[in-house]
Design a protein around this motif. Sequence first.
Motif, PDB file in Angstrom:
ATOM      1  N   CYS A 127    -112.750  12.876   3.848  1.00 21.30           N
ATOM      2  CA  CYS A 127    -111.756  13.486   3.050  1.00 21.30           C
ATOM      3  C   CYS A 127    -111.613  12.925   1.721  1.00 21.30           C
ATOM      4  CB  CYS A 127    -110.536  14.118   3.404  1.00 21.30           C
ATOM      5  SG  CYS A 127    -110.845  15.329   4.604  1.00 21.30           S
ATOM      6  N   LEU A 128    -111.702  13.368   0.299  1.00 25.21           N
ATOM      7  CA  LEU A 128    -111.135  12.720  -0.964  1.00 25.21           C
ATOM      8  C   LEU A 128    -110.092  13.561  -1.452  1.00 25.21           C
ATOM      9  CD1 LEU A 128    -114.591  12.561  -3.031  1.00 25.21           C
ATOM     10  CD2 LEU A 128    -113.871  10.867  -1.375  1.00 25.21           C
ATOM     11  N   PHE A 129    -108.898  12.804  -1.044  1.00 25.83           N
ATOM     12  CA  PHE A 129    -107.618  13.557  -1.550  1.00 25.83           C
ATOM     13  C   PHE A 129    -107.407  13.315  -3.119  1.00 25.83           C
ATOM     14  CE2 PHE A 129    -107.312  12.605   2.895  1.00 25.83           C
ATOM     15  CZ  PHE A 129    -106.878  13.691   3.725  1.00 25.83           C
ATOM     16  N   LEU A 130    -107.090  14.306  -3.552  1.00 32.11           N
ATOM     17  CA  LEU A 130    -106.976  14.162  -5.126  1.00 32.11           C
ATOM     18  C   LEU A 130    -105.783  14.482  -5.608  1.00 32.11           C
ATOM     19  CD1 LEU A 130    -110.252  15.992  -5.921  1.00 32.11           C
ATOM     20  CD2 LEU A 130    -110.225  13.473  -5.470  1.00 32.11           C
ATOM     21  N   ASP A 131    -105.186  14.089  -6.806  1.00 30.19           N
ATOM     22  CA  ASP A 131    -103.828  14.523  -7.422  1.00 30.19           C
ATOM     23  C   ASP A 131    -104.146  15.739  -8.209  1.00 30.19           C
ATOM     24  OD1 ASP A 131    -104.892  13.627  -9.895  1.00 30.19           O
ATOM     25  OD2 ASP A 131    -103.901  11.547  -9.835  1.00 30.19           O
ATOM     26  N   SER A 132    -103.123  15.888  -9.062  1.00 35.54           N
ATOM     27  CA  SER A 132    -103.136  17.405  -9.705  1.00 35.54           C
ATOM     28  C   SER A 132    -104.198  17.100 -10.967  1.00 35.54           C
ATOM     29  CB  SER A 132    -101.584  17.688 -10.285  1.00 35.54           C
ATOM     30  OG  SER A 132    -101.236  16.448 -11.060  1.00 35.54           O
ATOM     31  N   GLN A 133    -104.421  15.933 -11.255  1.00 35.45           N
ATOM     32  CA  GLN A 133    -105.399  15.917 -12.259  1.00 35.45           C
ATOM     33  C   GLN A 133    -106.878  15.553 -11.900  1.00 35.45           C
ATOM     34  OE1 GLN A 133    -104.356  16.137 -15.601  1.00 35.45           O
ATOM     35  NE2 GLN A 133    -102.472  16.539 -14.609  1.00 35.45           N
ATOM     36  N   ASN A 134    -107.095  15.885 -10.686  1.00 34.19           N
ATOM     37  CA  ASN A 134    -108.565  15.734  -9.799  1.00 34.19           C
ATOM     38  C   ASN A 134    -108.767  14.280  -9.932  1.00 34.19           C
ATOM     39  OD1 ASN A 134    -108.253  18.367  -9.140  1.00 34.19           O
ATOM     40  ND2 ASN A 134    -109.699  18.863 -10.831  1.00 34.19           N
ATOM     41  N   ALA A 135    -107.879  13.234  -9.897  1.00 31.68           N
ATOM     42  CA  ALA A 135    -108.220  11.928  -9.772  1.00 31.68           C
ATOM     43  C   ALA A 135    -108.196  11.565  -8.241  1.00 31.68           C
ATOM     44  CB  ALA A 135    -107.456  10.779 -10.655  1.00 31.68           C
ATOM     45  N   LEU A 136    -108.940  10.318  -7.803  1.00 26.99           N
ATOM     46  CA  LEU A 136    -108.744  10.260  -6.327  1.00 26.99           C
ATOM     47  C   LEU A 136    -107.702   9.385  -5.908  1.00 26.99           C
ATOM     48  CD1 LEU A 136    -110.320  10.035  -3.775  1.00 26.99           C
ATOM     49  CD2 LEU A 136    -111.230   7.781  -4.727  1.00 26.99           C
ATOM     50  N   ILE A 137    -107.024   9.938  -5.083  1.00 26.68           N
ATOM     51  CA  ILE A 137    -105.794   9.180  -4.421  1.00 26.68           C
ATOM     52  C   ILE A 137    -106.231   8.172  -3.372  1.00 26.68           C
ATOM     53  CG2 ILE A 137    -103.859   9.209  -2.994  1.00 26.68           C
ATOM     54  CD1 ILE A 137    -103.262  12.116  -4.347  1.00 26.68           C
ATOM     55  N   LYS A 138    -106.980   8.834  -2.693  1.00 32.42           N
ATOM     56  CA  LYS A 138    -107.563   8.024  -1.337  1.00 32.42           C
ATOM     57  C   LYS A 138    -108.746   8.593  -0.976  1.00 32.42           C
ATOM     58  CE  LYS A 138    -105.981   5.019   2.097  1.00 32.42           C
ATOM     59  NZ  LYS A 138    -104.845   4.455   3.164  1.00 32.42           N
TER      60      LYS A 138
END
Length: 224
Positions: A127-138
Motif C-alpha cells: 500500500c502507498l499511504f498518501l496525505d491530503s496532497q497525494n504525497a507519499l507518507i509511506k
Amino acid sequence: MSLSKWPAGEAPREKLLLRGSQALSDAELLAVLLGTGSKNMSVLNLSRHLLERFGSLGAVVSARREELAGERGVGVAKYAGLQAAVELARRCAREGLEHGDTMGSPEQTRRFLSIHLRGCQREIFCCLFLDSQNALIKCEDMFQGTLDGAAVYPREVVSRALQLNAAAVILAHNHPSGVAEPSQADQRITERLQAALGLLDIRVLDHIIVGHGQEFSFAERGLL
C-alpha cells in the motif's frame, strides 16, 4: 574476461559512456554490474547464461542468495552488488513520490511499483499511504503469500491507514505468473478495501497489478 580487457569500442561499459545506458541490452547492463566473468567464461557470456538460467533480468536480480551467489562466476560479492543496484533504483524512484503529487505523476508511481514488485517470486500486496496532497507518507508491504496469492485483510489496511493519518491509498500487488490482468479475487478484495476505507473517508485512488513488463490499473480501466 573482464570489461577492461575488451577491444576498444566493444566493451559494454564503453558503449554505455558513448551512447547512454539505454543503448545496452539486458546482458550488457548486467555485465557492467558484474564487472568480471569466470575463468572460462567472459562477463558477457556469464550475463547471457544468467538471463537464460533465470528467465529475465528481473528474475536474476530477485533470485534467492543461495541460487544466484552459487552460480560459477557470481559469488557473494557480486550478488551484494546487484542487490545494492536494485535498492538504489528503488530509493531513487521513491524519492519522487515523497516530494509531490503522486497522482500527478502516474508514470513515476508505476515505475516505482514496477521496480518494487517486479520479479518477486511470491505475491506481495503493498500500500502507498498518501496525505491530503497525494504525497507519499509511506510504502508498506502489508501481506506476502505463495506463488498463487496472498491473503489480504482489510482491517489491517484500515488500521495502518489510521495510524499514518492517510487521506488516500494506492493498492498494489504483483502477479508472479507475469500476467497483469486481475482475477476475480483481485476485484473482490479491491471492492472490500474500497468499502472499508470509504467508511472513514479514505480514498482508494488506484489498484495497480505488476506483471512482467506490464502493469494493470483499476482506475484507468474504470473499475474504481
